[in-house]
Scaffold this motif. Structure first.
Motif, PDB file in Angstrom:
ATOM      1  N   TRP A  30      36.652 -28.369 -14.074  1.00 15.25           N
ATOM      2  CA  TRP A  30      35.461 -29.204 -13.995  1.00 15.25           C
ATOM      3  C   TRP A  30      35.402 -29.796 -12.602  1.00 15.25           C
ATOM      4  O   TRP A  30      36.391 -30.316 -12.096  1.00 15.25           O
ATOM      5  CB  TRP A  30      35.494 -30.315 -15.036  1.00 15.25           C
ATOM      6  N   ILE A  33      29.870 -33.587 -10.326  1.00 20.27           N
ATOM      7  CA  ILE A  33      28.487 -33.124 -10.242  1.00 20.27           C
ATOM      8  C   ILE A  33      27.986 -33.167  -8.802  1.00 20.27           C
ATOM      9  O   ILE A  33      27.323 -32.239  -8.343  1.00 20.27           O
ATOM     10  CB  ILE A  33      27.597 -33.945 -11.181  1.00 20.27           C
ATOM     11  N   ARG A  36      29.116 -30.172  -7.000  1.00 18.76           N
ATOM     12  CA  ARG A  36      28.403 -28.966  -7.435  1.00 18.76           C
ATOM     13  C   ARG A  36      27.015 -28.906  -6.819  1.00 18.76           C
ATOM     14  O   ARG A  36      26.560 -27.843  -6.414  1.00 18.76           O
ATOM     15  CB  ARG A  36      28.306 -28.925  -8.954  1.00 18.76           C
ATOM     16  N   GLU A  72      19.573 -34.608 -13.894  1.00 21.10           N
ATOM     17  CA  GLU A  72      20.798 -35.387 -13.667  1.00 21.10           C
ATOM     18  C   GLU A  72      20.459 -36.849 -13.383  1.00 21.10           C
ATOM     19  O   GLU A  72      21.105 -37.756 -13.907  1.00 21.10           O
ATOM     20  CB  GLU A  72      21.584 -34.804 -12.507  1.00 21.10           C
ATOM     21  N   ARG A  85      26.947 -34.664 -19.766  1.00 29.60           N
ATOM     22  CA  ARG A  85      27.824 -34.050 -18.754  1.00 29.60           C
ATOM     23  C   ARG A  85      28.001 -32.553 -19.042  1.00 29.60           C
ATOM     24  O   ARG A  85      27.909 -31.728 -18.147  1.00 29.60           O
ATOM     25  CB  ARG A  85      29.174 -34.755 -18.754  1.00 29.60           C
ATOM     26  N   LEU A  88      24.679 -30.724 -18.237  1.00 26.38           N
ATOM     27  CA  LEU A  88      24.539 -30.512 -16.792  1.00 26.38           C
ATOM     28  C   LEU A  88      25.496 -29.430 -16.307  1.00 26.38           C
ATOM     29  O   LEU A  88      25.127 -28.595 -15.472  1.00 26.38           O
ATOM     30  CB  LEU A  88      24.791 -31.816 -16.028  1.00 26.38           C
ATOM     31  N   ASP A  89      26.696 -29.446 -16.837  1.00 28.11           N
ATOM     32  CA  ASP A  89      27.683 -28.440 -16.444  1.00 28.11           C
ATOM     33  C   ASP A  89      27.186 -27.035 -16.780  1.00 28.11           C
ATOM     34  O   ASP A  89      27.281 -26.114 -15.962  1.00 28.11           O
ATOM     35  CB  ASP A  89      29.006 -28.726 -17.157  1.00 28.11           C
ATOM     36  N   PHE A  92      24.302 -26.156 -14.351  1.00 29.61           N
ATOM     37  CA  PHE A  92      24.794 -25.824 -13.019  1.00 29.61           C
ATOM     38  C   PHE A  92      25.513 -24.476 -13.012  1.00 29.61           C
ATOM     39  O   PHE A  92      25.398 -23.714 -12.050  1.00 29.61           O
ATOM     40  CB  PHE A  92      25.707 -26.920 -12.474  1.00 29.61           C
TER      41      PHE A  92
END
Length: 112
Positions: A30, A33, A36, A72, A85, A88-89, A92
């Motif tokens: 991980w 953000i 990323r 986000e 989270r 969003l992961d 992305f």
């Protein structure tokens, strides 16, 4: 004998602390953000400069990128929950795959 005891004690301490350090350093794959966002933005810019992305690809990827960044910001306004989270992961990850695909699809036209 004393050296052996000290060495074993040190090894025991090191063994106990390695998992904690590994998880704190993000070895669970991980990434923050913000990192990323910066990485994806940089990859799109590089694709434009190198000509690996066509104008249409770049416009579409930038639009999708902006949508995820706006999402986000909305999520952060209320504080990021674990579900947000993960959402969003996933987004992305999908955008990252699209950037990789578009940059390597052999449509080598310059961005104009």
């Amino acid at each position: 004998m004393k050296k052996l005891t000290l060495m074993l004690a040190g090894l025991g301490i090191a063994t106990a602390t390695v998992p904690a350090v590994a998880s704190a350093q993000g070895y669970n794959n991980w990434h923050p953000i913000n990192a990323r966002v910066a990485n994806l933005d940089r990859r799109i810019d590089q694709g434009i400069r190198s000509g690996a992305l066509t104008r249409g690809e770049a416009v579409r990827l930038r639009g999708e990128f902006r949508q995820v960044v706006r999402l986000e910001q909305r999520y952060r306004a209320g504080g990021l929950s674990q579900w947000e989270r993960r959402d969003l992961d996933r987004r992305f990850d999908a955008l990252s795959r699209q950037v990789r695909w578009e940059r390597n699809d052999r449509q080598d036209r310059r961005y104009r």
